[in-house]
Design a protein around this motif. Structure first.
Motif, short mmCIF file in Angstrom:
data_model
loop_
_atom_site.label_atom_id
_atom_site.label_comp_id
_atom_site.label_asym_id
_atom_site.label_seq_id
_atom_site.Cartn_x
_atom_site.Cartn_y
_atom_site.Cartn_z
N GLU A 156 0.84 -1.19 0.00
CA GLU A 156 0.00 0.00 0.00
C GLU A 156 0.88 1.24 0.00
OE1 GLU A 156 -3.21 0.55 -0.19
OE2 GLU A 156 -3.62 -1.57 -0.44
N PRO A 157 0.62 2.23 -0.86
CA PRO A 157 1.43 3.44 -0.86
C PRO A 157 1.21 4.24 0.42
CG PRO A 157 -0.47 3.69 -2.32
CD PRO A 157 -0.45 2.26 -1.86
N ALA A 158 2.25 5.04 0.76
CA ALA A 158 2.16 5.84 1.98
C ALA A 158 1.02 6.85 1.87
CB ALA A 158 3.49 6.54 2.23
N GLU A 159 0.83 7.38 0.65
CA GLU A 159 -0.24 8.36 0.45
C GLU A 159 -1.12 7.86 -0.69
OE1 GLU A 159 -0.80 13.03 -0.93
OE2 GLU A 159 1.18 12.15 -0.62
N THR A 160 -2.37 7.58 -0.39
CA THR A 160 -3.28 7.06 -1.39
C THR A 160 -3.95 8.22 -2.10
OG1 THR A 160 -3.68 5.11 -0.03
CG2 THR A 160 -5.25 5.56 -1.78
N ARG A 161 -3.76 8.26 -3.44
CA ARG A 161 -4.39 9.30 -4.23
C ARG A 161 -5.29 8.63 -5.26
NH1 ARG A 161 0.20 12.92 -6.77
NH2 ARG A 161 0.94 10.84 -7.35
N GLY A 162 -6.38 9.32 -5.56
CA GLY A 162 -7.27 8.83 -6.59
C GLY A 162 -6.70 9.08 -7.97
N TRP A 163 -7.46 8.65 -8.99
CA TRP A 163 -6.98 8.81 -10.35
C TRP A 163 -6.82 10.28 -10.71
CZ3 TRP A 163 -4.33 7.52 -14.20
CH2 TRP A 163 -4.57 8.02 -15.49
N TRP A 164 -7.73 11.15 -10.25
CA TRP A 164 -7.60 12.56 -10.59
C TRP A 164 -6.30 13.15 -10.03
CZ3 TRP A 164 -8.92 16.22 -13.73
CH2 TRP A 164 -8.69 17.55 -13.39
N GLY A 165 -5.96 12.78 -8.82
CA GLY A 165 -4.71 13.29 -8.25
C GLY A 165 -3.50 12.79 -9.02
N ARG A 166 -3.50 11.52 -9.42
CA ARG A 166 -2.37 11.00 -10.20
C ARG A 166 -2.33 11.62 -11.59
NH1 ARG A 166 -4.45 6.30 -7.95
NH2 ARG A 166 -5.20 5.53 -9.96
N LEU A 167 -3.51 11.87 -12.17
CA LEU A 167 -3.56 12.46 -13.51
C LEU A 167 -3.03 13.89 -13.51
CD1 LEU A 167 -4.46 12.37 -16.48
CD2 LEU A 167 -6.73 13.12 -15.73
N THR A 168 -3.47 14.70 -12.57
CA THR A 168 -3.00 16.08 -12.53
C THR A 168 -1.51 16.16 -12.21
OG1 THR A 168 -3.75 16.21 -10.22
CG2 THR A 168 -5.24 17.05 -11.92
N ALA A 169 -1.04 15.26 -11.33
CA ALA A 169 0.39 15.25 -11.03
C ALA A 169 1.19 14.82 -12.26
CB ALA A 169 0.66 14.30 -9.87
N GLY A 170 0.69 13.82 -13.01
CA GLY A 170 1.39 13.37 -14.20
C GLY A 170 1.38 14.39 -15.33
N MET A 171 0.30 15.17 -15.43
CA MET A 171 0.18 16.16 -16.50
C MET A 171 0.74 17.52 -16.11
SD MET A 171 -1.29 14.64 -19.05
CE MET A 171 -1.76 16.06 -20.01
N LYS A 172 1.38 17.60 -14.96
CA LYS A 172 1.80 18.90 -14.45
C LYS A 172 2.81 19.60 -15.36
CE LYS A 172 2.63 21.24 -10.12
NZ LYS A 172 1.33 21.93 -10.28
N ARG A 173 3.71 18.82 -15.98
CA ARG A 173 4.71 19.46 -16.84
C ARG A 173 4.04 20.16 -18.02
NH1 ARG A 173 9.71 15.56 -18.04
NH2 ARG A 173 10.41 17.50 -19.00
N THR A 174 3.06 19.51 -18.62
CA THR A 174 2.36 20.13 -19.74
C THR A 174 1.51 21.31 -19.28
OG1 THR A 174 2.28 18.02 -20.93
CG2 THR A 174 0.74 19.72 -21.62
#
Length: 466
Positions: A156-174
């Motif tokens: 289990e990850p230390a901080e559980t994020r939903g798909w929206w949180g992972r998506l915005t973090a992944g798209m942050k550079r763009t």
């Protein structure tokens, strides 16, 4: 040596004696004691005319003799340290405290080295070569377990994020790149033709494509010439236009239950992430309660076969393999036979990574499709082209040429978190209109999710979820 011949350097250095010349007269003794260098040659100048005059021998004083005398019992003896005694190192060093378990008779430097608390590993014992940590085998499952573990973390990850949180973090550079340009363009400036051209250029640089960039610029400028507009308004318009462009291609992958097995062929260039994507899809399909079989069709790379085996072990999925260099079309045929016999729901077939401009490899891909259709005229039921978002405009030529070799039915876009030009997905949708089934924004198994146009559009524009 003749009387007229002067002694050489060696003679002068060691006080070589010779018969003094007749004309030489003794030098009277000085009133004060002679210094050690008096009467010796001038070494600094190397003068050859300095005569060697031997000094009269002097007897050592009794006091000096007593001080320099060596006891008879040890004169000429081979001196050894007394057994049981060790020389102490200077204070403040590691040798102040005696080494635990040290042998007192050993007086070498090892006596001052602390004994390890635990025995050394067997690989480090004398006579055994230590393994090189930098050399790892590439043809075993153990060598690939670390790479697969990064993609499939069971903990289990230390901080559980939903798909929206992972998506915005992944798209942050763009999104950050676009936001910086938009803010610079529309802060304290009125909307004019120059500003709209600059906005269009910024969108093209983010790989939105000319068509989409023009449409967004026209939407921003509509009814707003010579008026002020805030950066937030521009981002909202951008998100609306991106959603409108992507909504027709945002289709989930549909597994038809009446087709057993439902055959999915995975294609793409080297490094796009086909094998990893197969493992993640297998995990998702298993979570839905479907039976899955994997076929390691990348027979050119032993590492790809082993990596797929690791995914099979982690997901409890059988993997059909052959020896390295085996015919990939034959393997696909055998896998399809096995899946039919076992009543498997989904068959995922990996293929060798190939460049879109290699005619020979593209012909082999055609052969795989042709051979499978001998068993099932409609196989493969889905052909997914895996695209690496970091390649930018090169993705357009990949879609075009792969579609000529295999019936590409949908796209999977990976590595959107590794680029500031995530708009390439919009350009692909505008040119080809192929369904986009999944997007990936990370290495974890949860970082590959079905594609939704609204979430992607708001994430790329830097807006909150609607």
């Amino acid at each position: 040596m003749s009387q007229d011949e002067k002694p050489g350097w060696f003679g002068r250095l060691f006080g070589r004696k010779g018969t003094p010349a007749a004309e030489e007269t003794p030098v009277p003794a000085p009133d004060s004691p002679a210094s050690p260098s008096e009467g010796e040659p001038d070494f600094a100048t190397g003068a050859d005319d300095v005569k060697h005059v031997p000094l009269p021998p002097s007897e050592p004083s009794p006091e000096d003799a007593d001080r320099n005398a060596v006891p008879d019992e040890i004169e000429g003896a081979d001196l050894q340290p007394i057994e049981g005694e060790t020389e102490r190192p200077p204070a403040g060093t590691a040798g102040d405290a005696p080494a635990r378990g040290a042998e007192p008779a050993d007086t070498t430097t090892q006596a001052f080295e602390p004994e390890p608390a635990e025995p050394a590993p067997a690989a480090l014992q004398p006579g055994t070569a230590a393994p090189d940590p930098d050399i790892q085998p590439v043809d075993t499952a153990a060598a690939l377990a670390t790479d697969a573990a990064k993609d499939f973390d069971l903990a289990e990850p230390a901080e559980t994020r939903g798909w929206w949180g992972r998506l915005t973090a992944g798209m942050k550079r763009t999104s950050t790149s676009l936001s910086d340009r938009v803010t610079g363009l529309f802060t304290k400036r009125k909307l004019d033709a120059t500003t709209l051209e600059d906005l269009e250029d910024a969108l093209i640089q983010a790989d939105f494509g000319v068509e989409t960039a023009t449409r967004v610029s026209e939407a921003v400028g509509k009814g707003r010439y010579e008026k002020g507009i805030s950066p937030d308004e521009v981002r909202a318009i951008l998100a609306a236009e991106v959603e409108r462009a992507l909504d027709p291609v945002a289709e989930p992958l549909r597994i038809e239950a009446d087709r057993k097995p439902f055959v999915i062929l995975m294609v793409g260039v080297n490094g796009a992430g086909k094998t990893t994507t197969i493992g993640k899809l297998a995990s998702k399909l298993k979570a839905e309660g479907r039976s899955v079989m994997l076929a390691a069709g990348d027979t050119f790379r032993a590492a790809a076969v082993e990596q797929l085996k690791v995914w099979g072990e982690r997901t409890g999925t059988p993997v059909v393999t052959r020896a390295q260099g085996a015919d990939a079309a034959g393997l696909a045929f055998d896998a399809l036979q096995d899946a039919k016999r076992q009543g498997t729901d989904v068959l995922l077939i990996d293929t060798a990574g190939r460049l879109q401009n290699k005619a020979g490899l593209m012909a082999e891909l055609e052969k795989i499709v042709r051979v499978m259709r001998k068993l099932d005229a409609e196989a493969p039921h889905a052909t997914l082209l895996v695209l690496d978002a970091t390649v930018g405009q090169n993705a357009l030529s990949q879609v075009e040429l792969f579609s000529q070799a295999a019936p590409v039915s949908g796209l999977v876009m990976t590595k959107l978190d590794g680029t500031a030009r995530g708009g390439i997905l919009i350009a692909l949708a505008a040119k080809f209109g192929l369904p986009v089934h999944f997007i990936g924004v990370g290495e974890g198994v949860e970082d590959l999710e079905p594609f939704t146009a609204r979430d992607f559009a708001r994430a790329i524009a830097g807006l909150e979820k609607a």
